[in-house]
Scaffold this motif. Sequence first.
Motif, PDB file in Angstrom:
ATOM      1  N   ARG A 143      16.422  14.989   8.449  1.00 52.59           N
ATOM      2  CA  ARG A 143      15.686  15.525   9.653  1.00 52.59           C
ATOM      3  C   ARG A 143      16.691  14.156  10.609  1.00 52.59           C
ATOM      4  O   ARG A 143      16.030  14.069  11.970  1.00 52.59           O
ATOM      5  N   TRP A 144      16.799  12.940   9.765  1.00 44.60           N
ATOM      6  CA  TRP A 144      16.497  11.548  10.513  1.00 44.60           C
ATOM      7  C   TRP A 144      17.698  11.857  11.163  1.00 44.60           C
ATOM      8  O   TRP A 144      17.842  11.809  12.582  1.00 44.60           O
ATOM      9  N   VAL A 145      18.888  12.748  10.538  1.00 40.93           N
ATOM     10  CA  VAL A 145      20.247  12.317  11.290  1.00 40.93           C
ATOM     11  C   VAL A 145      20.125  13.338  12.610  1.00 40.93           C
ATOM     12  O   VAL A 145      20.732  13.578  13.134  1.00 40.93           O
ATOM     13  N   ARG A 146      19.914  14.946  12.091  1.00 41.25           N
ATOM     14  CA  ARG A 146      19.381  15.631  12.933  1.00 41.25           C
ATOM     15  C   ARG A 146      18.110  16.500  13.723  1.00 41.25           C
ATOM     16  O   ARG A 146      18.219  16.957  14.604  1.00 41.25           O
ATOM     17  N   GLY A 147      17.604  15.360  13.687  1.00 44.70           N
ATOM     18  CA  GLY A 147      16.299  15.865  14.247  1.00 44.70           C
ATOM     19  C   GLY A 147      15.415  17.592  13.877  1.00 44.70           C
ATOM     20  O   GLY A 147      15.715  18.345  12.432  1.00 44.70           O
ATOM     21  N   SER A 148      15.316  18.243  14.650  1.00 43.77           N
ATOM     22  CA  SER A 148      14.323  19.605  14.704  1.00 43.77           C
ATOM     23  C   SER A 148      14.366  19.959  16.027  1.00 43.77           C
ATOM     24  O   SER A 148      14.567  19.290  17.047  1.00 43.77           O
ATOM     25  N   ALA A 149      14.483  21.218  15.818  1.00 46.34           N
ATOM     26  CA  ALA A 149      14.686  22.011  17.007  1.00 46.34           C
ATOM     27  C   ALA A 149      13.711  22.625  18.163  1.00 46.34           C
ATOM     28  O   ALA A 149      13.901  22.456  19.442  1.00 46.34           O
ATOM     29  N   ASP A 175       0.923  -1.297  -0.206  1.00 43.73           N
ATOM     30  CA  ASP A 175       0.182  -0.116  -0.071  1.00 43.73           C
ATOM     31  C   ASP A 175       0.612   1.177   0.370  1.00 43.73           C
ATOM     32  O   ASP A 175       0.328   2.267  -0.786  1.00 43.73           O
ATOM     33  N   PHE A 176       1.622   1.378   0.933  1.00 43.86           N
ATOM     34  CA  PHE A 176       2.765   2.715   0.436  1.00 43.86           C
ATOM     35  C   PHE A 176       4.172   1.583   1.269  1.00 43.86           C
ATOM     36  O   PHE A 176       4.721   1.202   1.754  1.00 43.86           O
ATOM     37  N   HIS A 177       5.293   2.516   0.670  1.00 45.10           N
ATOM     38  CA  HIS A 177       6.767   2.503   0.923  1.00 45.10           C
ATOM     39  C   HIS A 177       6.586   3.531   1.600  1.00 45.10           C
ATOM     40  O   HIS A 177       7.032   4.024   1.484  1.00 45.10           O
ATOM     41  N   ILE A 178       7.825   3.389   2.178  1.00 45.58           N
ATOM     42  CA  ILE A 178       8.827   4.173   3.399  1.00 45.58           C
ATOM     43  C   ILE A 178       9.808   4.398   3.428  1.00 45.58           C
ATOM     44  O   ILE A 178      10.640   3.233   3.324  1.00 45.58           O
ATOM     45  N   THR A 179      10.268   5.229   2.721  1.00 45.45           N
ATOM     46  CA  THR A 179      12.086   5.532   2.720  1.00 45.45           C
ATOM     47  C   THR A 179      12.894   6.294   2.787  1.00 45.45           C
ATOM     48  O   THR A 179      12.095   7.484   2.920  1.00 45.45           O
ATOM     49  N   LEU A 180      13.872   6.018   3.559  1.00 46.92           N
ATOM     50  CA  LEU A 180      15.089   6.926   3.177  1.00 46.92           C
ATOM     51  C   LEU A 180      15.666   7.308   2.614  1.00 46.92           C
ATOM     52  O   LEU A 180      16.020   6.865   1.428  1.00 46.92           O
ATOM     53  N   THR A 181      15.478   8.955   2.504  1.00 46.82           N
ATOM     54  CA  THR A 181      15.585   9.642   0.926  1.00 46.82           C
ATOM     55  C   THR A 181      16.596  10.791   0.971  1.00 46.82           C
ATOM     56  O   THR A 181      16.464  11.672   2.142  1.00 46.82           O
ATOM     57  N   SER A 182      17.334  11.076   0.414  1.00 45.75           N
ATOM     58  CA  SER A 182      18.844  11.961   0.223  1.00 45.75           C
ATOM     59  C   SER A 182      17.962  13.049   0.322  1.00 45.75           C
ATOM     60  O   SER A 182      16.667  13.235  -0.392  1.00 45.75           O
ATOM     61  N   SER A 183      18.130  14.374   0.788  1.00 43.75           N
ATOM     62  CA  SER A 183      18.081  15.725   0.915  1.00 43.75           C
ATOM     63  C   SER A 183      17.538  16.538  -0.495  1.00 43.75           C
ATOM     64  O   SER A 183      16.648  16.929  -0.418  1.00 43.75           O
ATOM     65  N   CYS A 185       7.866  14.104   3.645  1.00 49.03           N
ATOM     66  CA  CYS A 185       6.690  14.402   2.815  1.00 49.03           C
ATOM     67  C   CYS A 185       6.049  12.683   2.747  1.00 49.03           C
ATOM     68  O   CYS A 185       6.997  11.531   2.534  1.00 49.03           O
ATOM     69  N   TYR A 186       4.263  12.457   2.499  1.00 48.95           N
ATOM     70  CA  TYR A 186       3.794  11.885   1.844  1.00 48.95           C
ATOM     71  C   TYR A 186       3.373  12.102   0.021  1.00 48.95           C
ATOM     72  O   TYR A 186       2.881  13.352  -0.375  1.00 48.95           O
ATOM     73  N   ALA A 187       4.169  11.189  -0.577  1.00 52.29           N
ATOM     74  CA  ALA A 187       4.211  11.282  -2.279  1.00 52.29           C
ATOM     75  C   ALA A 187       3.302  10.466  -2.458  1.00 52.29           C
ATOM     76  O   ALA A 187       3.526   9.013  -3.155  1.00 52.29           O
ATOM     77  N   THR A 219       3.371   3.902  -7.077  1.00 54.26           N
ATOM     78  CA  THR A 219       3.308   3.563  -5.948  1.00 54.26           C
ATOM     79  C   THR A 219       3.186   4.256  -4.497  1.00 54.26           C
ATOM     80  O   THR A 219       4.152   5.527  -5.174  1.00 54.26           O
ATOM     81  N   ASN A 220       2.329   5.075  -3.770  1.00 56.97           N
ATOM     82  CA  ASN A 220       2.533   5.612  -3.024  1.00 56.97           C
ATOM     83  C   ASN A 220       3.532   5.304  -2.372  1.00 56.97           C
ATOM     84  O   ASN A 220       3.795   4.432  -1.946  1.00 56.97           O
ATOM     85  N   ARG A 221       4.057   6.700  -1.593  1.00 55.82           N
ATOM     86  CA  ARG A 221       5.691   6.364  -0.772  1.00 55.82           C
ATOM     87  C   ARG A 221       5.500   7.813  -0.005  1.00 55.82           C
ATOM     88  O   ARG A 221       5.988   8.435  -0.397  1.00 55.82           O
ATOM     89  N   VAL A 222       6.026   7.321   1.489  1.00 53.88           N
ATOM     90  CA  VAL A 222       6.224   8.059   2.682  1.00 53.88           C
ATOM     91  C   VAL A 222       8.564   8.608   2.388  1.00 53.88           C
ATOM     92  O   VAL A 222       8.601   7.624   1.888  1.00 53.88           O
ATOM     93  N   ILE A 223       7.972   9.742   1.928  1.00 48.83           N
ATOM     94  CA  ILE A 223       9.576  10.167   1.640  1.00 48.83           C
ATOM     95  C   ILE A 223      10.234  10.378   3.803  1.00 48.83           C
ATOM     96  O   ILE A 223       9.842  12.141   3.451  1.00 48.83           O
ATOM     97  N   PHE A 224      11.575  10.138   3.755  1.00 49.23           N
ATOM     98  CA  PHE A 224      11.781  10.627   5.223  1.00 49.23           C
ATOM     99  C   PHE A 224      13.488  11.733   4.539  1.00 49.23           C
ATOM    100  O   PHE A 224      14.255  10.712   3.574  1.00 49.23           O
TER     101      PHE A 224
END
Length: 357
Positions: free
Chosen positions: A264-270, A218-226, A243-245, A255-260
């Motif tokens: 952000r995965w490495v550094r997070g958020s303030a 149904d959807f791919h969860i994908t670690l993606t370069s910036s 985002c979700y594409a 195919t639906n794809r979640v884009i990580f």
Amino acid sequence: MSSWQDGRGPTMIDPREGRALRQRDPLDDVRAAHDGARRAQVGYGPRSSRRPPRRTFASFLRTFVRRWGWRAYAIPVLAVVTVVALMTSSATSKPAKPLAEAMGASNSATSPPPAPAQMPLKGDATNAGDNNVALKGYALPSGPAYTTKGNGTFRVLKGTSPVVGRGKLYRYSIDVENGVKGIDLAQYQALIVSVLSDKRSWSGHGVSLQRVDSGPIDFHITLTSSLTVRTYCGYSIPVETSCYAPAGAVDGLTTNRVIFNDARWVRGSAAYVGDVALYRIYMINHEDGHALGHNHAHQCLPGGLAPAMMQQSFGLRSAVTKQICQANPWPYPPGVSGAPGAEQPDTSKNDEYKLGD
């Protein structure tokens, strides 16, 4: 004048008083010795009219030290240590819990709101209007290096999981863009499965989930370069986003794809004050929430927590009420009513990006 009486020896008469005086019998010594031994056997002894000396604590202490030597000092020390140990062991303190248990569990099982049928779900990087200035609060925190450019192709990581939760079944895969480096992929996969299986996440609240690596997905969860992220999420908001594409949103996306975003995965958020591990949980719940039919939320939950579908990467101030919410990575935090929060399509009036800190 003497006479014999009672067979105990001669008796003399005291001329001064006229009373009889018994002579000393040689057997008296034997009798006295016998009587003394008998008294000793039954614990009796001669009483003295002299009172024994009164003992003081100081004299007792001196006697105790002379008798026991170094042990006289060791005994009280051991006694104190024992008391302290008992007091310490009886203190009630809650052990530190793992991150997955840090906020308790929720048993709520409500159905998620359906996505609007007349429009595709939008990614986080849409609806920026004419605002092209990234405010300080949106800047990527400092930290380790990350991959800025992969080769634009993805691979499915091998692994499956049991079905978790109740409701409509969604099958997802865990992917990574080829060329992304420096990330522990075993940890990456394990965290996704763990979060999506948690009762505080979406499973069990109207949907069920299963990780697969083949067959219908149904959807791919994908670690993606910036930089590759921009192909799928756009860059009208000039900050690093995920985002979700949905399928068809970009040419060639079937195919639906979640884009990580790996930045952000490495550094997070303030908004998460350097707690990258907790921010990753938010990433998983937020972006996969889109894949499950959820829009953004723009108001704090009762009690002040931010809903998981709020754009917390941009900040924690509600665009609707201007209230500053508390960072929260879970759709269903325990003990909170109103979760997962009111959701609406994005408009220029509820855009958290424009608010700043």
